[in-house]
Enzyme design. Sequence first.
Site, PDB file in Angstrom:
ATOM      1  N   ASP A 101       0.884  -1.159   0.000  1.00 54.17           N
ATOM      2  CA  ASP A 101       0.000   0.000   0.000  1.00 54.17           C
ATOM      3  C   ASP A 101       0.918   1.204   0.000  1.00 54.17           C
ATOM      4  O   ASP A 101       1.633   1.452   0.980  1.00 54.17           O
ATOM      5  CB  ASP A 101      -0.890  -0.022   1.251  1.00 54.17           C
ATOM      6  CG  ASP A 101      -1.851   1.156   1.325  1.00 54.17           C
ATOM      7  OD1 ASP A 101      -1.574   2.200   0.700  1.00 54.17           O
ATOM      8  OD2 ASP A 101      -2.864   1.042   2.034  1.00 54.17           O
TER       9      ASP A 101
ATOM     10  N   TYR B 261      -8.075  14.861  -7.936  1.00 50.05           N
ATOM     11  CA  TYR B 261      -7.241  14.153  -8.896  1.00 50.05           C
ATOM     12  C   TYR B 261      -6.252  15.119  -9.553  1.00 50.05           C
ATOM     13  O   TYR B 261      -5.048  14.852  -9.601  1.00 50.05           O
ATOM     14  CB  TYR B 261      -8.121  13.489  -9.945  1.00 50.05           C
ATOM     15  CG  TYR B 261      -7.367  12.604 -10.907  1.00 50.05           C
ATOM     16  CD1 TYR B 261      -6.759  11.431 -10.463  1.00 50.05           C
ATOM     17  CD2 TYR B 261      -7.283  12.912 -12.258  1.00 50.05           C
ATOM     18  CE1 TYR B 261      -6.070  10.612 -11.338  1.00 50.05           C
ATOM     19  CE2 TYR B 261      -6.601  12.101 -13.141  1.00 50.05           C
ATOM     20  CZ  TYR B 261      -5.997  10.947 -12.677  1.00 50.05           C
ATOM     21  OH  TYR B 261      -5.314  10.135 -13.553  1.00 50.05           O
ATOM     22  N   SER B 262      -6.758  16.250 -10.042  1.00 52.86           N
ATOM     23  CA  SER B 262      -5.870  17.241 -10.651  1.00 52.86           C
ATOM     24  C   SER B 262      -4.829  17.735  -9.655  1.00 52.86           C
ATOM     25  O   SER B 262      -3.645  17.847  -9.973  1.00 52.86           O
ATOM     26  CB  SER B 262      -6.673  18.430 -11.198  1.00 52.86           C
ATOM     27  OG  SER B 262      -7.215  18.146 -12.464  1.00 52.86           O
TER      28      SER B 262
END
Length: 272
Positions: free
Chosen positions: A64, A155-156
């Site tokens: 992870d 996300y951006s």
Amino acid sequence: MKKTLKDKVIVITGASSGIGRAMACEYAAEGARVVLGARSVGKLEALVEEIRQKGGQAAACGVDVTHPEECRALIETAVREFGGIDILICNAGISMRAIFDDVDLKVLHQLMDVNFWGTVNCCKYALPYLQTSKGSIVGISSVAGLHGLPGRTGYSASKYAMTGFLETLRIENLKKGLHVMIACPGFTASNVRFSALTADGSQQGETPRDEAKMMTAEQVARIVRRGILRRKRLCLMEIEGRATHFVKKFAPAFLDKMFYLVMSREPDSPLK
């Protein structure tokens, strides 16, 4: 002499599906020794066995990427199994689909933890070996890392953060021969979209976009390979990405409007 990935030790995160899996298969088939990391240990082990049955060399480590100690274990697996690292591909990532008005802040934290901090964590432990080999770090970013993508604030932001980190790492290592490439696929037919987070953090479950009109994971893998061998700085993969990069320099306001128009036309778009 033709450049090749043969005998290169390549660490790939997010390798159990999508782009990561495609890269693992493509590069192992060329003779690279691939070290695969992801949370889905069962899928990783099956992929390693598939690669070995075809004559390739592969190892796996459950990881992870939000946990630094697990990233260290991934890098140590590569060094223990194959003696070093030539290429680190930071591919593990998650997406989202919600406007900032509605989104729970935990979603943005999660995006940053995986997409940005996951890259930082892996780079921290791989860097000494990559400096020795004068190798490559590849960040799998996005067109959303070139221009803000409405409905994908987290996300951006995470992809912009990745870009800033990797560009700075490149500059710091100018005299050490380290190659750093930021790769920006467009919309790609991969599992990332199906697991994209909605406003409350639940998974979207299905994509609003037409799969047939997207790049395939295999196409992305081949383009990334060429970029690595050419030691490119920025790898733009399709016309939308190249156009975004160009238009932003000269008509950023026009680009804002175009991004809004395109994203608002998605089925069930969160844009009002």
